[in-house]
Each structure stands twice: as structure tokens, then as C-alpha cells.
Write a protein that holds these residues in place. Sequence first.
Motif, PDB file in Angstrom:
ATOM      1  N   MET A 138       1.066  -1.387  -0.043  1.00  0.00           N
ATOM      2  CA  MET A 138       0.071   0.057   0.513  1.00  0.00           C
ATOM      3  C   MET A 138       0.955   1.210  -0.258  1.00  0.00           C
ATOM      4  SD  MET A 138      -3.678   0.150   2.277  1.00  0.00           S
ATOM      5  CE  MET A 138      -4.865   1.698   2.539  1.00  0.00           C
ATOM      6  N   PRO A 139       0.839   1.882  -0.448  1.00  0.00           N
ATOM      7  CA  PRO A 139       1.430   3.636  -1.320  1.00  0.00           C
ATOM      8  C   PRO A 139       1.210   4.561   0.089  1.00  0.00           C
ATOM      9  CG  PRO A 139      -0.370   3.590  -3.129  1.00  0.00           C
ATOM     10  CD  PRO A 139      -0.549   2.476  -1.621  1.00  0.00           C
ATOM     11  N   GLU A 140       2.564   5.168   0.480  1.00  0.00           N
ATOM     12  CA  GLU A 140       2.604   5.889   1.103  1.00  0.00           C
ATOM     13  C   GLU A 140       1.477   6.978   1.185  1.00  0.00           C
ATOM     14  OE1 GLU A 140       3.422   6.608   5.235  1.00  0.00           O
ATOM     15  OE2 GLU A 140       3.352   3.957   4.774  1.00  0.00           O
ATOM     16  N   TYR A 141       0.826   7.897   2.266  1.00  0.00           N
ATOM     17  CA  TYR A 141       0.430   9.233   1.540  1.00  0.00           C
ATOM     18  C   TYR A 141       0.892  10.051   2.497  1.00  0.00           C
ATOM     19  CZ  TYR A 141      -1.912   6.425  -1.987  1.00  0.00           C
ATOM     20  OH  TYR A 141      -2.869   5.651  -2.772  1.00  0.00           O
ATOM     21  N   PRO A 142       0.757  11.346   2.565  1.00  0.00           N
ATOM     22  CA  PRO A 142       0.895  11.972   3.559  1.00  0.00           C
ATOM     23  C   PRO A 142      -0.007  11.802   4.782  1.00  0.00           C
ATOM     24  CG  PRO A 142       0.320  13.668   1.624  1.00  0.00           C
ATOM     25  CD  PRO A 142       0.106  11.901   0.785  1.00  0.00           C
ATOM     26  N   GLY A 143       0.159  12.519   5.777  1.00  0.00           N
ATOM     27  CA  GLY A 143      -0.313  11.991   6.508  1.00  0.00           C
ATOM     28  C   GLY A 143      -1.894  14.405   6.419  1.00  0.00           C
ATOM     29  N   ASP A 144      -2.518  13.761   7.227  1.00  0.00           N
ATOM     30  CA  ASP A 144      -3.250  14.925   7.139  1.00  0.00           C
ATOM     31  C   ASP A 144      -3.144  16.229   7.514  1.00  0.00           C
ATOM     32  OD1 ASP A 144      -5.473  12.628   6.912  1.00  0.00           O
ATOM     33  OD2 ASP A 144      -6.464  13.053   9.205  1.00  0.00           O
ATOM     34  N   GLU A 145      -2.346  16.786   8.005  1.00  0.00           N
ATOM     35  CA  GLU A 145      -1.871  18.001   8.541  1.00  0.00           C
ATOM     36  C   GLU A 145      -1.578  18.304   7.364  1.00  0.00           C
ATOM     37  OE1 GLU A 145      -0.475  15.469  10.780  1.00  0.00           O
ATOM     38  OE2 GLU A 145      -1.770  15.494  12.347  1.00  0.00           O
ATOM     39  N   VAL A 146      -0.400  17.703   6.820  1.00  0.00           N
ATOM     40  CA  VAL A 146       0.158  18.026   4.846  1.00  0.00           C
ATOM     41  C   VAL A 146      -0.657  18.393   3.940  1.00  0.00           C
ATOM     42  CG1 VAL A 146       1.938  17.464   3.456  1.00  0.00           C
ATOM     43  CG2 VAL A 146       2.785  16.661   5.850  1.00  0.00           C
ATOM     44  N   ILE A 147      -2.090  16.810   3.731  1.00  0.00           N
ATOM     45  CA  ILE A 147      -2.241  17.619   3.172  1.00  0.00           C
ATOM     46  C   ILE A 147      -3.636  18.809   3.329  1.00  0.00           C
ATOM     47  CG2 ILE A 147      -4.514  16.767   2.475  1.00  0.00           C
ATOM     48  CD1 ILE A 147      -3.525  13.889   2.903  1.00  0.00           C
ATOM     49  N   LEU A 148      -3.958  19.231   4.918  1.00  0.00           N
ATOM     50  CA  LEU A 148      -4.586  20.364   4.986  1.00  0.00           C
ATOM     51  C   LEU A 148      -3.475  21.579   4.731  1.00  0.00           C
ATOM     52  CD1 LEU A 148      -6.536  19.098   8.713  1.00  0.00           C
ATOM     53  CD2 LEU A 148      -7.145  20.479   6.338  1.00  0.00           C
ATOM     54  N   ALA A 149      -2.489  21.574   5.196  1.00  0.00           N
ATOM     55  CA  ALA A 149      -1.416  22.749   4.687  1.00  0.00           C
ATOM     56  C   ALA A 149      -1.485  22.456   3.307  1.00  0.00           C
ATOM     57  CB  ALA A 149      -0.030  22.429   5.272  1.00  0.00           C
TER      58      ALA A 149
ATOM     59  N   PHE B 176      -4.555  13.373  -3.455  1.00  0.00           N
ATOM     60  CA  PHE B 176      -4.374  12.901  -2.219  1.00  0.00           C
ATOM     61  C   PHE B 176      -5.635  12.301  -1.271  1.00  0.00           C
ATOM     62  CE2 PHE B 176       0.552  15.107  -2.306  1.00  0.00           C
ATOM     63  CZ  PHE B 176       0.480  14.400  -2.245  1.00  0.00           C
ATOM     64  N   ILE B 177      -6.249  13.041  -0.673  1.00  0.00           N
ATOM     65  CA  ILE B 177      -7.666  12.642  -0.668  1.00  0.00           C
ATOM     66  C   ILE B 177      -8.487  11.376  -1.370  1.00  0.00           C
ATOM     67  CG2 ILE B 177      -9.749  13.847   0.527  1.00  0.00           C
ATOM     68  CD1 ILE B 177      -8.807  16.739   0.792  1.00  0.00           C
ATOM     69  N   PHE B 178      -8.442  11.766  -2.379  1.00  0.00           N
ATOM     70  CA  PHE B 178      -9.005  10.634  -3.560  1.00  0.00           C
ATOM     71  C   PHE B 178      -8.175   9.844  -3.046  1.00  0.00           C
ATOM     72  CE2 PHE B 178     -10.016   8.926  -6.951  1.00  0.00           C
ATOM     73  CZ  PHE B 178     -11.495   8.622  -7.313  1.00  0.00           C
ATOM     74  N   LYS B 179      -6.623   9.637  -3.365  1.00  0.00           N
ATOM     75  CA  LYS B 179      -6.468   8.165  -2.930  1.00  0.00           C
ATOM     76  C   LYS B 179      -6.480   7.588  -1.424  1.00  0.00           C
ATOM     77  CE  LYS B 179      -3.095   9.278  -7.280  1.00  0.00           C
ATOM     78  NZ  LYS B 179      -1.592   9.525  -7.397  1.00  0.00           N
TER      79      LYS B 179
END
Length: 195
Positions: A1-12, A25-28
Motif C-alpha cells: 500500500m503506497p504511503e500518503y502524506p498525513g492529514d496535516e500535510v494535506i490540509l497545509a 491525495f485525499i482521493f487516493k
Amino acid sequence: MPEYPGDEVILALLQTGNAGDAFEFIFKKYYRLMWAKAYVGTSDPVAADDLVQLVLSGMWEKKLYRNIKGCLKNYLLTAVRNQVNDYHKVKQRALKKIEKYAETVDRSYQHESNMLKERDMEDRWSAQEQLHRQLHELLSELPAQRQRAFTLVYMQQKKYHEVADNMGISINSLKTHLKMAVKTLRTKLHPPVSE
């Protein structure tokens, strides 16, 4: 499973105007989880897909991501739950409209059916009246003995021996008068009367 950035990074990313990457990122990262929640709430895979799309497109178009404080995952799942609730409200309203329409159609059908029954009764009554008039006209054309025999036996429901005594004839003569009267009426009466 691929690694996605954390919620803080996505929100930033969302806050800094890099919404395209953030939504990717949210979609994936959350699409399957959001879809599963929507599917559990609707039992309809197409509706689940539509509801997730509504959440994501609403976030994008209305820039709702600016209001997110805390956990992105919780925000997305709450948004999906709210969409599922709205879906059921809309579905309930549609069902109520369909039921109301069905009741209206049913009432209309019953009204029409009653009108047809009334019209049918009126037609029958009219036909019966016409038949009675025609019968009385034809009776008046019969010889007096046959007319009297027919009227007393069939219309006044008297017994053969009573009528024969009243008319001063034998029962066999009465039967002959009745037979001749019925035969004449049957041939002249329209519509023909069957036995």
C-alpha cells in the motif's frame, strides 16, 4: 500500500493554494473508506459513488476545506454521513410524493369506476323501462283472454287454478292462452327475450 502524506500535510497543501495535489491525495487516501461508509448507508453502489463525489466536489467548489480544523478523515466521514442522511430524506420525500400520486390516481380511478357503475345502472334501468313499455304495448295488442291470462299469471304471480277459476276456463285452456301469449310476445319483443 503506497504511503500518503498525513492529514496535516494535506490540509497545509489546501491552505497554501495547492488544492489540486491535496485533492489527489485525499482521493487516493480516503476514497475507498468514504465509498464504503456511503455504501453501508445506502446499499447502492451507484448512490455511494455519487455521494462521495458530492462531498469532494462540494469541498472543492465551496472551498469548504478552509473550515477544516482537526482530523481530515473525521471531517470527510462526517460529510459522507450527512450526505447519506440527505439521500434518505430525499428518497423519503420522493416515496411520499409517489404514494400521494398513487392515492390520487386510486381515488380518481374509483371515482371513474363509480361514475361508470352509475351510468351502467342508469343504462340498465333505462333499458328495463323501455322493455316494460314495449311489453305493455304488445300486451295491449293481444286478444283480451290472452292478455288477462298473461297479466294474472306472470305479472301478478297468481296460481294457475286461481286464474282458471277467475276466468271461467280450464287449466289446460289457460296454459294454451299463456303459451300463445308468450310465443307472440317473444317474436315481437325487441331485444328478443331468451328463456
